[in-house]
Design an enzyme around this catalytic site. Structure first.
Site, mmCIF file in Angstrom:
data_model
loop_
_atom_site.group_PDB
_atom_site.id
_atom_site.type_symbol
_atom_site.label_atom_id
_atom_site.label_comp_id
_atom_site.label_asym_id
_atom_site.label_seq_id
_atom_site.Cartn_x
_atom_site.Cartn_y
_atom_site.Cartn_z
ATOM 1 N N ARG A 133 1.024 -1.529 -0.011
ATOM 2 C CA ARG A 133 0.369 -0.137 -0.050
ATOM 3 C C ARG A 133 1.013 1.675 -0.043
ATOM 4 O O ARG A 133 1.659 1.445 1.114
ATOM 5 C CB ARG A 133 -0.678 0.121 1.187
ATOM 6 N N HIS A 178 -3.086 10.532 0.723
ATOM 7 C CA HIS A 178 -2.650 10.248 2.320
ATOM 8 C C HIS A 178 -2.188 11.992 2.964
ATOM 9 O O HIS A 178 -0.793 12.436 3.275
ATOM 10 C CB HIS A 178 -1.518 9.188 2.540
ATOM 11 N N GLU A 223 -8.346 7.921 6.383
ATOM 12 C CA GLU A 223 -8.530 8.579 7.182
ATOM 13 C C GLU A 223 -9.005 9.919 7.146
ATOM 14 O O GLU A 223 -8.184 10.430 7.969
ATOM 15 C CB GLU A 223 -7.469 8.074 8.202
ATOM 16 N N ASN A 363 -8.071 0.741 8.690
ATOM 17 C CA ASN A 363 -7.256 1.416 9.674
ATOM 18 C C ASN A 363 -7.182 1.247 11.022
ATOM 19 O O ASN A 363 -8.639 1.827 11.828
ATOM 20 C CB ASN A 363 -6.441 2.571 9.692
ATOM 21 N N GLU A 434 -3.906 -0.242 7.680
ATOM 22 C CA GLU A 434 -3.356 -0.086 8.816
ATOM 23 C C GLU A 434 -3.074 -1.137 10.133
ATOM 24 O O GLU A 434 -4.190 -0.510 10.577
ATOM 25 C CB GLU A 434 -3.016 1.175 8.634
HETATM 26 C C1 BGC Z 1 -1.622 6.996 9.219
HETATM 27 C C2 BGC Z 1 -0.268 7.767 9.366
HETATM 28 C C3 BGC Z 1 0.250 6.579 10.330
HETATM 29 C C4 BGC Z 1 -0.170 5.930 11.326
HETATM 30 C C5 BGC Z 1 0.823 6.399 12.707
HETATM 31 C C6 BGC Z 1 -2.018 6.272 10.999
HETATM 32 O O1 BGC Z 1 -3.250 7.124 10.686
HETATM 33 O O2 BGC Z 1 -2.150 6.426 8.477
HETATM 34 O O3 BGC Z 1 0.096 7.957 8.180
HETATM 35 O O4 BGC Z 1 1.853 6.918 9.911
HETATM 36 O O5 BGC Z 1 -1.447 6.355 11.641
HETATM 37 O O6 BGC Z 1 0.022 7.318 12.869
#
Ligand code: BGC
Length: 531
Positions: A133, A178, A223, A363, A434
């Site tokens: 990703r 992003h 997000e 995520n 994520e």
């Molecule tokens: C985000 C990432 C971030 C990760 C850890 C997620 O909310 O998509 O960009 O690095 O969290 O903080």
């Protein structure tokens, strides 16, 4: 058949913790039997907190299950002004307000992946992932954000990556956005401005056109909740605005509209020829009711509605969650506003947005308890997203954690998967886009990360096999230690260490990399699994 392997320790509070929740470990007959068996031997077992549970699901991952790793453009690429790239929000924010970032860090060089992408793909190849990703930097492709000025060098950069991924049989999951908004749009009001939805759709069209040949899975936006709450509500991320009463909702409105417009562009103009699919990444911590009391159960529902629901409900079920409509509406009127601070969708917009996702991208990093807090009639005069929500959220201090936004609570993850599966219409597949563990030392011997990811993958298998949730993929955040937004380089989530003091940004795989590689190869969390 027993699908749980309990080793030396047993988490005595797993069952209690979920007494009011949606998923209890003893919720299946199988586990109930297991628990009665354990009751006999518990005196022989060291009772411990949930953090130390070492029971892992011993089922194999389903044959179609995909493993991956994730990164994002601003966090790894560097090359902030290379080859015609335009300035974006995070370039501007880190350069203009360096004190807002830990150690005055910025992403000017980051992991230097603009120059070292081949090495990154080799790491992915050696890891054996099915997918990667990554996100596209909008201002690298369109320096001013608009399609009248295309930067061919930026396009070539991504085509090289996509071609190399294809040559290595790694499927790209491409996020269009992003958080690195072209600066010009920030100057035009950023996500407060609903016109941004149209600019985003134009950018999406260009990306579908030039990269569509290589990409079967598109993610529009990463997000939006983080952008809207932290960027426009409480100021923890760029642009750092403190407009909690209106900003969060207006930003949410523009984000879901932008997503929907891009989805329809793909649907109408590209789906037939490219045969891909489109979704949006939504994030949430799991909100567990603090007790069985109806008001706490309602508080947990309210917390989910104000976090994930603000984005998922319009996209999957249509319109904002009713709880949000009611609570913001009531408070706004009591505060003397002529109408709700929550923007209203027109009936046409509700229809335009509803159903614009081909699968669910999730995520998640944490869990919290939700307790009722009566704010509906309190603090009137202070328009505020958290007061609108009216929930006290807190963590159990015994949960294992190094930073304040990640905690080892695998049962919360399982509950969240079940919630998404049951709450939103038309969700027939969930991909975890994520999940990962943060530390501050970037230790190579990262056993805490292995514990976290293995417990979460085990909870995922429980959700799949025991609860019937069709979760088809897992993507560890992150492949590399990288620029952690306002935390700069102080928090590390990579399964590969990056030496940020070394101009060459040397990469060194951590123990978790080798462990994850083994899991992917075996398709099993343990040394061997049952099917
Ligand atoms: C985000 C990432 C971030 C990760 C850890 C997620 O909310 O998509 O960009 O690095 O969290 O903080």
């Amino acid at each position: 058949m027993n699908h749980k392997m309990f080793s030396q320790v047993f988490c005595t509070d797993n069952v209690n913790k979920n007494a009011s929740g949606t998923v209890a470990l003893a919720s299946t007959l199988e586990n109930a039997k297991m628990l009665s068996l354990l009751a006999l031997i518990v005196p022989l077992i060291v009772s411990t907190s949930c953090d130390e549970v070492s029971s892992l699901n011993n089922r194999s991952f389903p044959t179609n299950f995909k493993f991956g790793a994730a990164t994002a453009s601003y966090q790894i690429e560097g090359g902030w002004n290379a080859d015609g790239k335009g300035e974006n929000l995070w370039d501007w924010y880190t350069h203009t307000f360096p004190d807002k970032i830990q150690n005055r860090d910025n992403g000017d060089v980051a992991c230097n992946s603009y120059y070292k992408w081949k090495e990154d793909i080799q790491l992915l190849k050696d890891l054996g992932v099915n997918h990667y990703r990554l996100s596209l930097s909008w201002s690298r492709i369109l320096p001013n954000g608009t399609v009248n000025n295309v930067n061919q060098k930026g396009i070539n950069y991504y085509i090289n990556i996509l071609e190399t991924l294809r040559a290595n049989n790694i499927e790209p999951l491409v996020t269009l956005y992003h958080w690195d908004l072209p600066l010009v749009f920030h100057e035009l009001g950023g996500w407060y401005n609903p016109l941004l939805a149209d600019y985003f759709a134009e950018y999406a069209r260009l990306c579908f056109k030039v990269f569509g040949k290589y990409v079967k899975t598109w993610i529009t936006i990463n997000e939006p909740q983080t952008t809207c709450v932290q960027g426009y509500g409480i100021g923890g991320k760029a642009p750092g605005y403190l407009h909690s009463g209106e900003g969060v909702y207006q930003c949410a409105f523009t984000n879901v509209l932008a997503h929907a417009k891009a989805y329809h562009v793909y649907d109408k103009e590209f789906r037939a020829s490219q045969n891909g699919r489109v979704s949006i990444v939504l994030d949430s911590a799991w909100a567990e009711a603090a007790s069985d009391k109806p008001e706490d159960v309602l508080a947990a529902e309210t917390a989910m509605a104000f976090s994930m629901g603000l984005y998922a409900n319009p996209i999957y079920n249509g319109n904002w969650p009713q709880i949000v409509i009611d609570r913001v509406g009531n408070r706004s009127l009591n505060e003397g506003f002529p109408a709700s601070r929550l923007p209203q969708f027109t009936p046409e917009q509700i229809q335009l947005i509803k159903g614009t996702s081909d699968f669910f991208c999730l995520n998640t990093y944490a869990t919290s308890y939700s307790q009722y807090q009566n704010t509906v009639n309190e603090s009137i005069g202070t328009p505020d997203y958290h007061l609108d929500m009216g929930v006290r959220s807190y963590r159990d201090p015994s949960w294992s954690a190094v930073v304040d936004w990640v905690a080892l609570v695998p049962w919360g993850f399982r509950s969240l998967l079940n919630y998404v599966w049951n709450q939103y219409d038309g969700v027939n597949e969930i991909v975890v886009t994520e999940n990962g563990w943060a530390d501050v030392e970037s230790t190579l011997n990262d056993t805490a990360r292995i514990t976290y990811v293995s417990e979460y993958l085990s909870a995922l298998l429980d959700a799949y096999y025991e609860d019937g949730v069709n979760v088809t993929g897992y993507t560890v955040w992150s492949l590399l230690d990288n620029f952690e937004w306002t935390n700069g380089y102080t928090q590390k989530l990579g399964i590969v260490q990056v030496d940020f003091n070394d101009p060459d940004r040397t990469r060194t795989p951590k123990e978790s990399y080798g462990w994850y590689k083994g899991v992917i190869a075996r398709r099993c969390l343990l040394e061997s699994c049952v099917n």
